[in-house]
Design a protein around this motif. Structure first.
Motif, short mmCIF file in Angstrom:
data_model
loop_
_atom_site.label_atom_id
_atom_site.label_comp_id
_atom_site.label_asym_id
_atom_site.label_seq_id
_atom_site.Cartn_x
_atom_site.Cartn_y
_atom_site.Cartn_z
N ALA A 37 43.20 37.57 55.90
CA ALA A 37 41.85 37.65 55.35
C ALA A 37 41.70 36.82 54.07
CB ALA A 37 41.49 39.10 55.05
N SER A 38 40.45 36.61 53.69
CA SER A 38 40.12 35.98 52.40
C SER A 38 39.15 36.87 51.66
CB SER A 38 39.52 34.59 52.60
OG SER A 38 38.24 34.67 53.21
N PHE A 39 39.09 36.68 50.34
CA PHE A 39 38.24 37.51 49.47
C PHE A 39 36.88 36.86 49.31
CE2 PHE A 39 37.67 39.79 45.24
CZ PHE A 39 37.63 41.05 45.81
N TYR A 40 35.89 37.67 48.92
CA TYR A 40 34.53 37.13 48.77
C TYR A 40 34.37 36.31 47.50
CZ TYR A 40 33.49 40.87 45.40
OH TYR A 40 33.49 41.71 44.30
N LEU A 41 35.31 36.44 46.56
CA LEU A 41 35.27 35.63 45.35
C LEU A 41 36.29 34.50 45.44
CD1 LEU A 41 35.17 38.42 42.59
CD2 LEU A 41 33.26 37.00 43.36
N PRO A 42 35.96 33.30 44.91
CA PRO A 42 36.93 32.21 44.93
C PRO A 42 38.01 32.44 43.89
CG PRO A 42 34.95 31.51 43.76
CD PRO A 42 34.67 32.89 44.29
N GLY A 43 39.26 32.60 44.34
CA GLY A 43 40.31 32.86 43.38
C GLY A 43 41.66 33.01 44.03
N ASP A 44 42.66 33.30 43.21
CA ASP A 44 44.03 33.42 43.65
C ASP A 44 44.50 34.88 43.53
OD1 ASP A 44 43.96 30.64 43.82
OD2 ASP A 44 44.68 30.41 41.77
N PHE A 45 45.34 35.30 44.46
CA PHE A 45 45.83 36.67 44.52
C PHE A 45 47.34 36.73 44.35
CE2 PHE A 45 41.92 37.89 46.84
CZ PHE A 45 41.68 39.11 46.26
N VAL A 46 47.83 37.88 43.95
CA VAL A 46 49.20 38.24 44.25
C VAL A 46 49.25 38.56 45.74
CG1 VAL A 46 50.98 40.00 43.93
CG2 VAL A 46 49.74 39.15 41.95
N PRO A 47 50.18 38.00 46.50
CA PRO A 47 50.25 38.34 47.93
C PRO A 47 50.35 39.85 48.13
CG PRO A 47 51.67 36.48 47.44
CD PRO A 47 51.20 37.01 46.12
N ASN A 107 38.39 45.37 36.50
CA ASN A 107 37.71 44.08 36.58
C ASN A 107 37.44 43.56 35.17
OD1 ASN A 107 37.61 44.12 39.39
ND2 ASN A 107 35.62 45.13 39.43
N ILE A 108 37.80 42.31 34.93
CA ILE A 108 37.57 41.68 33.63
C ILE A 108 36.49 40.62 33.82
CG2 ILE A 108 38.61 40.40 31.73
CD1 ILE A 108 41.30 41.59 32.56
N HIS A 109 35.35 40.80 33.16
CA HIS A 109 34.21 39.90 33.30
C HIS A 109 34.09 38.97 32.10
CE1 HIS A 109 33.16 43.37 35.87
NE2 HIS A 109 32.47 42.51 36.59
N ALA A 163 42.81 36.23 40.04
CA ALA A 163 42.29 35.34 39.01
C ALA A 163 41.31 34.35 39.64
CB ALA A 163 43.43 34.60 38.31
N HIS A 164 40.12 34.25 39.05
CA HIS A 164 39.10 33.30 39.49
C HIS A 164 39.64 31.88 39.30
CE1 HIS A 164 34.69 32.47 40.10
NE2 HIS A 164 35.06 31.30 39.58
N HIS A 165 39.45 30.99 40.31
CA HIS A 165 40.00 29.65 40.13
C HIS A 165 38.97 28.54 40.05
CE1 HIS A 165 40.39 28.91 44.76
NE2 HIS A 165 39.40 28.20 44.30
N ALA A 166 37.72 28.78 40.44
CA ALA A 166 36.71 27.74 40.30
C ALA A 166 36.47 27.46 38.82
CB ALA A 166 35.41 28.16 40.98
N GLN A 167 36.53 26.20 38.42
CA GLN A 167 36.50 25.91 36.99
C GLN A 167 35.12 25.97 36.38
OE1 GLN A 167 39.79 22.73 36.20
NE2 GLN A 167 39.79 24.50 34.88
N GLY A 192 27.99 33.23 34.19
CA GLY A 192 28.17 34.39 33.34
C GLY A 192 28.25 35.68 34.16
N HIS A 193 28.96 36.66 33.60
CA HIS A 193 29.09 37.98 34.21
C HIS A 193 29.75 37.94 35.60
CE1 HIS A 193 26.62 39.51 30.90
NE2 HIS A 193 25.78 38.52 31.15
N SER A 194 30.75 37.07 35.73
CA SER A 194 31.55 37.01 36.96
C SER A 194 32.85 37.80 36.75
CB SER A 194 31.91 35.56 37.29
OG SER A 194 30.75 34.78 37.53
N ILE A 195 33.52 38.12 37.85
CA ILE A 195 34.85 38.72 37.75
C ILE A 195 35.85 37.58 37.57
CG2 ILE A 195 36.63 40.06 38.93
CD1 ILE A 195 34.42 41.52 40.44
N VAL A 196 36.46 37.52 36.40
CA VAL A 196 37.41 36.45 36.10
C VAL A 196 38.83 36.88 36.48
CG1 VAL A 196 38.22 34.84 34.34
CG2 VAL A 196 35.92 35.80 34.17
#
Length: 326
Positions: free
Chosen positions: A130-140, A258-260, A309-313, A317-321
């Motif tokens: 699966a993939s997450f709805y937010l663009p970012g990197d995960f711990v497997p 969640n850290i925004h 961790a969000h990866h899109a550079q 505002g008010h996103s989950i980082v």
């Protein structure tokens, strides 16, 4: 190995029908199904499934499958979206993974979900890459939706750093994971580090974790693949919060922090998934895209391990980082 045509995606503008293939191994019994890419940006998920196809073909030649074990892998069911670089269905921007179990007389994505679900139904176990709805990197990690239809602890057999248990929300009821469970398939979602580009290390880890699950469930004659924990440690994918001897830590998703960010701009990250941080550590900065002045510093609210961790550079505002395990 037997390649079978499951169905065709037809009624496409200016395109011939696109076949969707599954790869079968072992017996004809429906033991385990693995679903790769459904959305058009899930390159990592398709690649991971493709690696599994190669590994299963080698194991089959060696006679490693148990006599009553039948496995199917579907590397990709979102070729049309992938070909035009769209995450969702290009014609109406709908998400196939929000259409299950599907409806044969409905809109295009409902019909596609119905055909795909018909091909995947009836297996004892199911794994969705699966993939997450937010663009970012995960711990497997491996994730289960806590529907009450299956023992969640089966997810420990994958040997990944974390087993995340998620309480279902109303929008989860139309996902493949949820509906597989309703139709009596014990289902897990395996997340590797990335989505829209290939990370070979975490793709290999995800594939090895599925082999680990097969071995522990008695579906492979071969030993449990060695070195999963060693692989995690060497590649920096094992969080310091996870004891190296135990393999997996169970985490309830509602406990993640969640850290925004408050300001939008360019995201400069200083920490990555699996990093252990202490309260007050500088995690990232948001800088002004026109002047590079620092608009905001993002600090760790508590000590813990970075899970996401969000990866899109460029970030609004008010996103989950970040998401933090404490």
């Amino acid at each position: 190995m037997r390649r079978v045509k499951l169905f065709s995606v037809d009624a496409l503008p200016y395109r011939q029908p696109i076949p969707v293939y599954g790869y079968r191994f072992g017996s004809r019994k429906k033991t385990l199904a693995v679903m790769g890419a459904i959305r058009g940006d899930e390159v990592q998920q398709m690649y991971t499934a493709a690696r599994l196809v190669r590994k299963f073909a080698e194991l089959e030649k060696e006679g490693a499958f148990a006599p009553d074990c039948g496995v199917m892998v579907v590397p990709c069911a979102g070729q049309f979206s992938m070909n035009v670089s769209k995450r969702f269905w290009p014609l109406d921007n709908t998400d196939i993974n929000r259409m299950f179990p599907g409806y044969g007389g409905g809109e295009t994505t409902q019909r596609l979900a119905a055909r795909l679900f018909e091909a995947l139904e009836g297996y004892q176990w199911g794994v969705h890459l699966a993939s997450f709805y937010l663009p970012g990197d995960f711990v497997p990690h491996v994730r289960v939706i806590d529907t009450g239809y299956q023992p969640n602890e089966e997810g420990l057999d994958f040997g990944l750093p974390y087993l995340v248990i998620r309480k279902p929300y109303p929008y989860d009821t139309t996902t493949l994971n949820y509906n597989w469970q309703v139709w009596e398939t014990h289902t897990f979602s395996v997340y590797s580090r990335t989505t829209d580009f290939i990370d070979e290390d975490s793709a290999e880890l995800a594939a090895e974790s599925i082999l680990c699950f097969l071995a522990k469930r008695g579906m492979l004659h071969s030993q449990v693949p060695e070195g999963v924990l060693r692989f995690l440690s060497e590649k920096g994918l094992l969080g310091s919060e996870v004891p190296k001897g135990s393999g997996t830590r169970i985490v309830k998703e509602e406990k993640l922090i969640n850290i925004h960010n408050k300001k939008g701009g360019i995201l400069i990250r200083y920490h990555h998934p699996a990093d252990h941080v202490r309260e007050g550590n500088l995690l990232a900065e948001i800088i002004d895209p026109y002047t590079t002045e620092i608009r905001e510093k993002i600090l760790a609210p508590k000590s813990g391990t970075i899970f996401f961790a969000h990866h899109a550079q460029l970030i609004a505002g008010h996103s989950i980082v970040f998401r933090l395990i404490v």
